[in-house]
Design an enzyme around this catalytic site. Structure first.
Site, mmCIF file in Angstrom:
data_model
loop_
_atom_site.group_PDB
_atom_site.id
_atom_site.type_symbol
_atom_site.label_atom_id
_atom_site.label_comp_id
_atom_site.label_asym_id
_atom_site.label_seq_id
_atom_site.Cartn_x
_atom_site.Cartn_y
_atom_site.Cartn_z
ATOM 1 N N GLU A 122 0.838 -1.202 0.000
ATOM 2 C CA GLU A 122 0.000 0.000 0.000
ATOM 3 C C GLU A 122 0.877 1.257 0.000
ATOM 4 O OE1 GLU A 122 -4.236 -0.571 1.006
ATOM 5 O OE2 GLU A 122 -3.345 -0.954 2.997
ATOM 6 N N GLU A 142 -4.623 -8.799 2.840
ATOM 7 C CA GLU A 142 -5.668 -8.490 3.820
ATOM 8 C C GLU A 142 -6.867 -9.426 3.751
ATOM 9 O OE1 GLU A 142 -3.144 -4.858 3.620
ATOM 10 O OE2 GLU A 142 -3.885 -6.346 2.185
#
Length: 268
Positions: A122, A142
């Site tokens: 990210e 995730e």
């Protein structure tokens, strides 16, 4: 001026500010002191006109294994009082540190070795140029943990990669080796393991030799116009670009070319 915390090293290499994520025992998982140090590093780079570029890397053969879930579950109790005070004073600080919606005006080059997954991938999306060692690994894990990649990936990844590749990365949670990450466009260079920082600094030196006002204006224009129509984008480009031609640096660049010498830029 150099900042830093116990989990974030700040160094100068010429006109480049090098930020090193420094928790090798945890594969540089994001901690609260690391996030505070990152935010301070981005701020330092923007405020110091002698800094022309930034390199983000990790210590100990890893880039970043994502958020430290134990520290997150502990609500910050593992961090010192100063760090907790900083986060309380600016509840958005951690997102700025991760470049979720904060964009440094200086070019940011990522030098990746080893794991760059979850929150690491990210943060990577907030950098401008990306170099990785051949053994580096990427991915957004995730969903495998029943979590959501809330660091910006569901918005940014489809704007940086073809949608099919972005959605496969987001929905499968599988790891991506460096060669595949380069093939789909997530990174730009794959180099021998252990040389990503060297290559990133080489790219930084090429950037640093250019007119800083021009470099910063070009970066700003690329991001400002990304979601505009072509007509609006071209108009915005002129508004951003024409003033550069009136700078002393632009005149110095032309003069140095005519005199066959390296230019001396002064941000003027």
């Amino acid at each position: 001026m150099t900042s830093g915390t116990e989990h974030l090293i700040v160094e100068r290499v010429g006109a480049t500010l090098v930020l090193t994520l420094n928790r090798p025992e945890a594969r540089n998982a994001l901690s609260l002191p690391m996030l505070v140090g990152l935010y301070d590093g981005w701020t330092e780079a923007d405020e110091d006109d002698t800094v022309r570029s930034v390199v983000l890397t990790g210590a100990g053969g890893a880039f970043c294994a994502g958020m430290d879930l134990k520290a997150l579950a502990g609500g910050g109790r593992m961090a010192g009082e100063h760090v907790r005070d900083r986060l309380a004073a600016d509840p958005d600080l951690h997102w700025k540190a991760m470049l979720r919606h904060h964009r440094p005006r200086k070019p940011v080059i990522a030098a990746v070795e080893g794991p760059c997954v979850a929150g690491g991938t990210e943060i990577l999306q907030g950098t401008d140029i990306r170099v990785a060692g051949r053994g580096a690994t990427f991915g957004l894990f995730e969903v495998r943990r029943g979590l959501f990649p809330i660091g910006g990936s569901t918005v940014r990844l489809t704007r940086q990669l073809p949608r099919t590749h972005a959605l496969e990365m987001l929905l499968t949670g599988r790891p991506y080796p460096a060669e595949e990450a380069a093939r789909i466009g997530l990174i730009g260079h794959v180099v021998p393991d252990g040389t990503a920082l060297e290559k990133a600094l080489e790219i930084a030196e090429l950037i640093n030799a250019n007119g800083p006002l021009a470099v910063e204006a070009v970066k700003a224009s690329v991001y400002e116009t990304a979601e505009m129509t072509e007509t609006d984008g071209l108009k915005s480009e002129l508004e951003r670009g024409w003033p550069i031609f009136d700078t002393a640096d632009a005149k110095e660049g032309s003069k140095a070319f005519a005199e066959k010498r390296p230019p001396v830029y002064r941000r003027a």
